[in-house]
Motif scaffolding. Structure first.
Motif, PDB file in Angstrom:
ATOM      1  N   LYS A   1       0.889  -1.163   0.000  1.00  0.00           N
ATOM      2  CA  LYS A   1       0.000   0.000   0.000  1.00  0.00           C
ATOM      3  C   LYS A   1       0.926   1.211   0.000  1.00  0.00           C
ATOM      4  O   LYS A   1       1.685   1.418   0.943  1.00  0.00           O
TER       5      LYS A   1
ATOM      6  N   THR B   1       1.201   5.304  -0.281  1.00  0.00           N
ATOM      7  CA  THR B   1       0.518   6.589  -0.181  1.00  0.00           C
ATOM      8  C   THR B   1       1.470   7.648  -0.720  1.00  0.00           C
ATOM      9  O   THR B   1       2.611   7.750  -0.274  1.00  0.00           O
ATOM     10  N   THR B   2       0.984   8.418  -1.679  1.00  0.00           N
ATOM     11  CA  THR B   2       1.832   9.444  -2.282  1.00  0.00           C
ATOM     12  C   THR B   2       1.800  10.720  -1.447  1.00  0.00           C
ATOM     13  O   THR B   2       0.994  10.854  -0.519  1.00  0.00           O
TER      14      THR B   2
ATOM     15  N   HIS C   1      -2.307   3.729  -3.468  1.00  0.00           N
ATOM     16  CA  HIS C   1      -2.202   2.668  -4.466  1.00  0.00           C
ATOM     17  C   HIS C   1      -1.981   1.359  -3.723  1.00  0.00           C
ATOM     18  O   HIS C   1      -1.078   1.280  -2.888  1.00  0.00           O
ATOM     19  N   LYS C   2      -2.781   0.333  -4.024  1.00  0.00           N
ATOM     20  CA  LYS C   2      -2.579  -0.999  -3.471  1.00  0.00           C
ATOM     21  C   LYS C   2      -2.342  -1.945  -4.635  1.00  0.00           C
ATOM     22  O   LYS C   2      -3.147  -1.989  -5.568  1.00  0.00           O
ATOM     23  N   PHE C   3      -1.239  -2.690  -4.560  1.00  0.00           N
ATOM     24  CA  PHE C   3      -0.920  -3.619  -5.640  1.00  0.00           C
ATOM     25  C   PHE C   3       0.127  -4.624  -5.178  1.00  0.00           C
ATOM     26  O   PHE C   3       0.782  -4.441  -4.154  1.00  0.00           O
TER      27      PHE C   3
ATOM     28  N   ASN D   1      -1.116  -2.786 -13.619  1.00  0.00           N
ATOM     29  CA  ASN D   1      -1.803  -1.507 -13.827  1.00  0.00           C
ATOM     30  C   ASN D   1      -1.395  -0.437 -12.824  1.00  0.00           C
ATOM     31  O   ASN D   1      -2.188   0.441 -12.492  1.00  0.00           O
ATOM     32  N   ALA D   2      -0.168  -0.523 -12.295  1.00  0.00           N
ATOM     33  CA  ALA D   2       0.286   0.479 -11.326  1.00  0.00           C
ATOM     34  C   ALA D   2       1.778   0.752 -11.509  1.00  0.00           C
ATOM     35  O   ALA D   2       2.556  -0.154 -11.791  1.00  0.00           O
TER      36      ALA D   2
ATOM     37  N   VAL E   1       4.444   3.593  -9.445  1.00  0.00           N
ATOM     38  CA  VAL E   1       4.603   4.727  -8.534  1.00  0.00           C
ATOM     39  C   VAL E   1       6.094   5.006  -8.403  1.00  0.00           C
ATOM     40  O   VAL E   1       6.864   4.125  -8.005  1.00  0.00           O
TER      41      VAL E   1
END
Length: 108
Positions: free
Chosen positions: A48, A50-51, A57-59, A73-74, A76
């Motif tokens: 998880k 956090t920006t 975003h969880k992936f 699909n992620a 960061v």
């Protein structure tokens, strides 16, 4: 104290400790530098992120580079990350008859 009561107390204590251990399901990673994130995260980890703009975003991590973490699909980049947590791994679903109590036979 009877033997039954001692066993019951021991089982209750064990279950309580197990429940408390289950609550510690997140591991926070130091997000102050890309090196610390790379060192703390592994491919296959459920994360998880956090920006700095409070976007979450969880992936599952599929790729780690010197620029970003990738998942399905992620993507960061490290410089946008404010907080990184490794989430508890999802347990695979157990099939019927494969649980702990199914292995116990009270008639043995």
């Amino acid at each position: 104290m009877s033997a039954f009561r001692r066993v019951l107390v021991a089982v209750c204590v064990a279950l309580s400790l197990f429940a408390v251990g289950g609550c510690a399901s997140k591991k926070a990673i130091d997000a102050s530098s890309p090196e610390s994130i790379i060192a703390g995260v592994n491919k296959g980890d459920n994360v998880k992120v956090t920006t700095k703009n409070d976007v979450v975003h969880k992936f599952v991590v599929t790729k780690i580079t010197n620029k970003a973490l990738y998942g399905q699909n992620a993507r960061v980049v490290y410089e946008d990350m404010a907080r990184v947590e490794i989430l508890k791994k999802e347990k695979a679903e157990k099939k019927e008859g494969e649980g702990f109590f199914s292995k116990l036979n009270p008639f043995d």
